[in-house]
Design a protein around this motif. Sequence first.
Motif, PDB file in Angstrom:
ATOM      1  N   ALA A 244       1.034  -1.231  -0.054  1.00 53.89           N
ATOM      2  CA  ALA A 244      -0.166   0.003  -0.088  1.00 53.89           C
ATOM      3  C   ALA A 244       0.973   1.139  -0.041  1.00 53.89           C
ATOM      4  O   ALA A 244       0.278   2.315  -0.270  1.00 53.89           O
ATOM      5  CB  ALA A 244      -0.900  -0.002   1.211  1.00 53.89           C
ATOM      6  N   ILE A 245       2.114   1.044   0.033  1.00 55.60           N
ATOM      7  CA  ILE A 245       2.872   2.311   0.171  1.00 55.60           C
ATOM      8  C   ILE A 245       2.974   3.028  -1.310  1.00 55.60           C
ATOM      9  O   ILE A 245       3.234   2.285  -2.207  1.00 55.60           O
ATOM     10  CB  ILE A 245       4.497   2.047   0.564  1.00 55.60           C
ATOM     11  N   ASP A 246       2.859   4.163  -1.367  1.00 53.03           N
ATOM     12  CA  ASP A 246       2.832   4.939  -2.549  1.00 53.03           C
ATOM     13  C   ASP A 246       4.064   4.643  -3.401  1.00 53.03           C
ATOM     14  O   ASP A 246       5.314   4.868  -2.969  1.00 53.03           O
ATOM     15  CB  ASP A 246       2.695   6.503  -2.203  1.00 53.03           C
ATOM     16  N   GLY A 247       3.853   4.304  -4.654  1.00 48.84           N
ATOM     17  CA  GLY A 247       4.924   4.009  -5.429  1.00 48.84           C
ATOM     18  C   GLY A 247       5.304   2.276  -5.627  1.00 48.84           C
ATOM     19  O   GLY A 247       5.988   2.030  -6.728  1.00 48.84           O
ATOM     20  N   ILE A 248       4.686   1.642  -4.692  1.00 52.39           N
ATOM     21  CA  ILE A 248       5.115   0.296  -4.590  1.00 52.39           C
ATOM     22  C   ILE A 248       4.274  -0.446  -5.616  1.00 52.39           C
ATOM     23  O   ILE A 248       3.118  -0.195  -5.654  1.00 52.39           O
ATOM     24  CB  ILE A 248       4.974  -0.326  -3.239  1.00 52.39           C
ATOM     25  N   GLU A 249       4.968  -1.013  -6.537  1.00 50.08           N
ATOM     26  CA  GLU A 249       4.140  -1.910  -7.421  1.00 50.08           C
ATOM     27  C   GLU A 249       3.596  -3.315  -7.183  1.00 50.08           C
ATOM     28  O   GLU A 249       2.695  -3.863  -7.278  1.00 50.08           O
ATOM     29  CB  GLU A 249       4.786  -1.990  -8.859  1.00 50.08           C
ATOM     30  N   ASP A 250       4.676  -3.977  -6.252  1.00 49.08           N
ATOM     31  CA  ASP A 250       4.453  -5.178  -6.001  1.00 49.08           C
ATOM     32  C   ASP A 250       5.488  -5.675  -4.836  1.00 49.08           C
ATOM     33  O   ASP A 250       6.622  -5.365  -4.839  1.00 49.08           O
ATOM     34  CB  ASP A 250       4.392  -6.385  -7.109  1.00 49.08           C
ATOM     35  N   VAL A 251       4.806  -6.872  -4.081  1.00 49.88           N
ATOM     36  CA  VAL A 251       5.808  -7.226  -2.923  1.00 49.88           C
ATOM     37  C   VAL A 251       5.535  -8.790  -3.116  1.00 49.88           C
ATOM     38  O   VAL A 251       4.461  -9.383  -3.167  1.00 49.88           O
ATOM     39  CB  VAL A 251       5.707  -6.848  -1.690  1.00 49.88           C
TER      40      VAL A 251
ATOM     41  N   LYS B  74       8.323   9.036 -10.067  1.00 47.10           N
ATOM     42  CA  LYS B  74       9.035   9.979 -11.024  1.00 47.10           C
ATOM     43  C   LYS B  74      10.403   9.899 -11.000  1.00 47.10           C
ATOM     44  O   LYS B  74      11.234  10.398 -11.922  1.00 47.10           O
ATOM     45  CB  LYS B  74       8.522  11.275 -10.781  1.00 47.10           C
ATOM     46  N   THR B  75      11.227   9.970  -9.545  1.00 52.31           N
ATOM     47  CA  THR B  75      12.684  10.282  -9.632  1.00 52.31           C
ATOM     48  C   THR B  75      13.308   8.831  -8.843  1.00 52.31           C
ATOM     49  O   THR B  75      12.666   8.092  -8.076  1.00 52.31           O
ATOM     50  CB  THR B  75      12.887  11.295  -8.778  1.00 52.31           C
ATOM     51  N   PRO B  76      14.487   8.584  -8.941  1.00 51.75           N
ATOM     52  CA  PRO B  76      15.049   7.487  -8.144  1.00 51.75           C
ATOM     53  C   PRO B  76      14.929   7.587  -6.940  1.00 51.75           C
ATOM     54  O   PRO B  76      15.164   6.624  -6.102  1.00 51.75           O
ATOM     55  CB  PRO B  76      16.330   7.231  -8.915  1.00 51.75           C
ATOM     56  N   GLU B  77      15.389   9.049  -6.339  1.00 50.37           N
ATOM     57  CA  GLU B  77      15.002   9.227  -4.839  1.00 50.37           C
ATOM     58  C   GLU B  77      13.787   8.899  -4.426  1.00 50.37           C
ATOM     59  O   GLU B  77      13.784   8.270  -3.241  1.00 50.37           O
ATOM     60  CB  GLU B  77      15.235  10.795  -4.558  1.00 50.37           C
ATOM     61  N   GLU B  78      12.682   8.970  -5.066  1.00 53.89           N
ATOM     62  CA  GLU B  78      11.402   8.659  -4.593  1.00 53.89           C
ATOM     63  C   GLU B  78      11.363   7.046  -4.486  1.00 53.89           C
ATOM     64  O   GLU B  78      10.678   6.545  -3.480  1.00 53.89           O
ATOM     65  CB  GLU B  78      10.222   9.251  -5.390  1.00 53.89           C
ATOM     66  N   VAL B  79      11.844   6.533  -5.459  1.00 55.55           N
ATOM     67  CA  VAL B  79      11.705   5.229  -5.601  1.00 55.55           C
ATOM     68  C   VAL B  79      12.609   4.468  -4.532  1.00 55.55           C
ATOM     69  O   VAL B  79      11.876   3.661  -3.693  1.00 55.55           O
ATOM     70  CB  VAL B  79      12.425   4.619  -6.995  1.00 55.55           C
ATOM     71  N   GLU B  80      13.618   4.810  -4.340  1.00 51.24           N
ATOM     72  CA  GLU B  80      14.352   4.473  -3.142  1.00 51.24           C
ATOM     73  C   GLU B  80      13.649   4.715  -1.706  1.00 51.24           C
ATOM     74  O   GLU B  80      13.553   3.720  -0.947  1.00 51.24           O
ATOM     75  CB  GLU B  80      15.743   5.096  -2.963  1.00 51.24           C
ATOM     76  N   GLN B  81      13.117   5.906  -1.495  1.00 55.75           N
ATOM     77  CA  GLN B  81      12.319   5.997  -0.269  1.00 55.75           C
ATOM     78  C   GLN B  81      11.037   5.072  -0.025  1.00 55.75           C
ATOM     79  O   GLN B  81      11.026   4.554   0.819  1.00 55.75           O
ATOM     80  CB  GLN B  81      12.078   7.443  -0.331  1.00 55.75           C
ATOM     81  N   ALA B  82      10.629   4.785  -1.379  1.00 56.69           N
ATOM     82  CA  ALA B  82       9.275   3.906  -1.265  1.00 56.69           C
ATOM     83  C   ALA B  82       9.725   2.540  -1.044  1.00 56.69           C
ATOM     84  O   ALA B  82       9.045   1.756  -0.148  1.00 56.69           O
ATOM     85  CB  ALA B  82       8.649   3.865  -2.732  1.00 56.69           C
ATOM     86  N   LEU B  83      10.833   2.045  -1.323  1.00 62.59           N
ATOM     87  CA  LEU B  83      11.309   0.697  -1.036  1.00 62.59           C
ATOM     88  C   LEU B  83      11.749   0.545  -0.024  1.00 62.59           C
ATOM     89  O   LEU B  83      11.347  -0.408   0.996  1.00 62.59           O
ATOM     90  CB  LEU B  83      12.613   0.396  -2.140  1.00 62.59           C
ATOM     91  N   ARG B  84      12.325   1.412   0.761  1.00 70.34           N
ATOM     92  CA  ARG B  84      12.731   1.326   2.342  1.00 70.34           C
ATOM     93  C   ARG B  84      11.405   1.378   2.901  1.00 70.34           C
ATOM     94  O   ARG B  84      11.484   0.684   4.159  1.00 70.34           O
ATOM     95  CB  ARG B  84      13.549   2.537   2.590  1.00 70.34           C
ATOM     96  N   LYS B  85      10.505   2.136   2.795  1.00 72.97           N
ATOM     97  CA  LYS B  85       9.077   2.384   3.555  1.00 72.97           C
ATOM     98  C   LYS B  85       8.478   0.903   3.720  1.00 72.97           C
ATOM     99  O   LYS B  85       7.976   0.433   4.480  1.00 72.97           O
ATOM    100  CB  LYS B  85       8.325   3.301   3.236  1.00 72.97           C
ATOM    101  N   ALA B  86       8.388   0.621   2.427  1.00 74.06           N
ATOM    102  CA  ALA B  86       7.800  -1.056   2.185  1.00 74.06           C
ATOM    103  C   ALA B  86       8.652  -1.929   2.922  1.00 74.06           C
ATOM    104  O   ALA B  86       7.744  -2.597   3.628  1.00 74.06           O
ATOM    105  CB  ALA B  86       7.585  -1.242   0.782  1.00 74.06           C
ATOM    106  N   TYR B  87       9.786  -1.996   3.189  1.00 73.30           N
ATOM    107  CA  TYR B  87      10.537  -2.878   3.668  1.00 73.30           C
ATOM    108  C   TYR B  87      10.352  -2.783   5.152  1.00 73.30           C
ATOM    109  O   TYR B  87      10.049  -3.850   5.900  1.00 73.30           O
ATOM    110  CB  TYR B  87      11.997  -3.022   3.174  1.00 73.30           C
ATOM    111  N   GLN B  88      10.319  -1.503   5.782  1.00 77.48           N
ATOM    112  CA  GLN B  88       9.995  -1.469   7.345  1.00 77.48           C
ATOM    113  C   GLN B  88       8.796  -2.007   7.544  1.00 77.48           C
ATOM    114  O   GLN B  88       8.466  -2.117   8.618  1.00 77.48           O
ATOM    115  CB  GLN B  88       9.958   0.047   7.473  1.00 77.48           C
ATOM    116  N   GLN B  89       7.858  -2.053   6.804  1.00 79.82           N
ATOM    117  CA  GLN B  89       6.432  -2.706   7.208  1.00 79.82           C
ATOM    118  C   GLN B  89       6.408  -4.018   7.333  1.00 79.82           C
ATOM    119  O   GLN B  89       5.773  -4.724   8.319  1.00 79.82           O
ATOM    120  CB  GLN B  89       5.589  -2.460   6.160  1.00 79.82           C
ATOM    121  N   LEU B  90       7.286  -4.801   6.815  1.00 80.17           N
ATOM    122  CA  LEU B  90       7.355  -6.127   6.671  1.00 80.17           C
ATOM    123  C   LEU B  90       7.800  -6.754   8.362  1.00 80.17           C
ATOM    124  O   LEU B  90       8.806  -6.285   8.826  1.00 80.17           O
ATOM    125  CB  LEU B  90       8.240  -6.843   5.771  1.00 80.17           C
TER     126      LEU B  90
END
Length: 416
Positions: free
Chosen positions: A355-362, A390-406
């Motif tokens: 559900a994190i913005d920018g995440i396509e799949d886990v 839109k940017t690699p910085e936003e992608v990196e942030q989204a990935l880290r947030k998603a991982y923190q949820q697990l």
Amino acid sequence: MKRLMLILPSTTYRTHDFMAAATKLNLDLVVASDHRQAMASLIPDTTLALNFRKPEEVVHRVQEFHQKKPLDVVIGVDDTSVYLAGLVSEKLGKPHNPIPALEAARNKFLMREKLQKARLLSPGFQRYSISQRVSKIAKKTNYPSVVKPTFLSASRGVIRVNNAKEMENALEFLKELLSSPEVSSRAYGKEAREVLVEDYIPGLEVALEGILVKGELKTLAIFDKPDPLEGPYFIETIYTTPSRLPGYVQREVIHTAWRAARALGLEQGPVHAEMRINEDGCWVVEIAARSIGGLCSRILRFTQNITLEEVILRAAIGENIQDIQRESSAAGVMMIPVEEEGILKQVKNVERANAIDGIEDVIITIPNGQELTPMPQGGKYLGFIFARKKTPEEVEQALRKAYQQLEIAIEHRVKF
């Protein structure tokens, strides 16, 4: 309709993606694997079981198949299957990379020799037999160094050592790893009894995904690796693209990858190069005659929603791929590391991570109840997180947030 044989290991994640690409291109696909397919008796002449441990037998069996059902193209997906596909293609008279180039692409010592001979930036390196006295190897080594098997991938068995004691511990560990049947069965010749020791290369690490057409490199993506890879183990986590490096550095990365491919003698097909950048320039960590591993290819999308697997198959059957370009949006993947040993009970909150913005799949790729073995001994990731923004910085942030949820629940074994 062209008939294509895809040689792949039973452990690969990528069967589905290659089969989907073949279907889209209307190819008559034959899947050759080291494991008999469950549906083989119901759909004859579409699968073939091979013994990857015996290359001569692989060539003979595919040649027999070819006599009944002529093949137009034979390709592989990982280091070993790419090498076997080359041997088969040579026998059948089909397009392929030179066999010595494929041997160097899957053996890190042979690769280092060719890169050094071509005068690319190269660390000091030496190959040792694992049976040599550990203390003798430790005394000969410059520190810091990296010790690794010559034939494994995904950073498996790769260890940084800073002194003689750490080297002795690393060599004892590698002796045990290389003697395990699961690992030694992947080796050819003496590979399971050898290690490569090379000077540690400091710097920022990137990866390049490309494809060779008649010796010319078409760059598909440059990936940044924002997490530092300084050891003692080199567990890759996040890849993002496009690269945030200055344009002149990216051009040097591309040129170095092309020189490395040329040094090995590679002429066609996908290449995946790992490089480090420091004040001395761009250093090749390794270059492989295959595309990126795992499910990581799913972050790459090209013109008209073409996948990386489709690009590879289009090139293999002789189509023009020069106008195919990667989409403009930024994308990234996080390979979820196995951090603890034990039995996987459950990965919780996958929906929350999705559900994190920018995440396509886990995607969790290790089923509940299976044993987990961390790197550098293990060779599998827990799963993959995919993001697009839109940017690699936003992608990196989204990935880290998603991982923190697990929340990863592991049952630890009691050791006596």
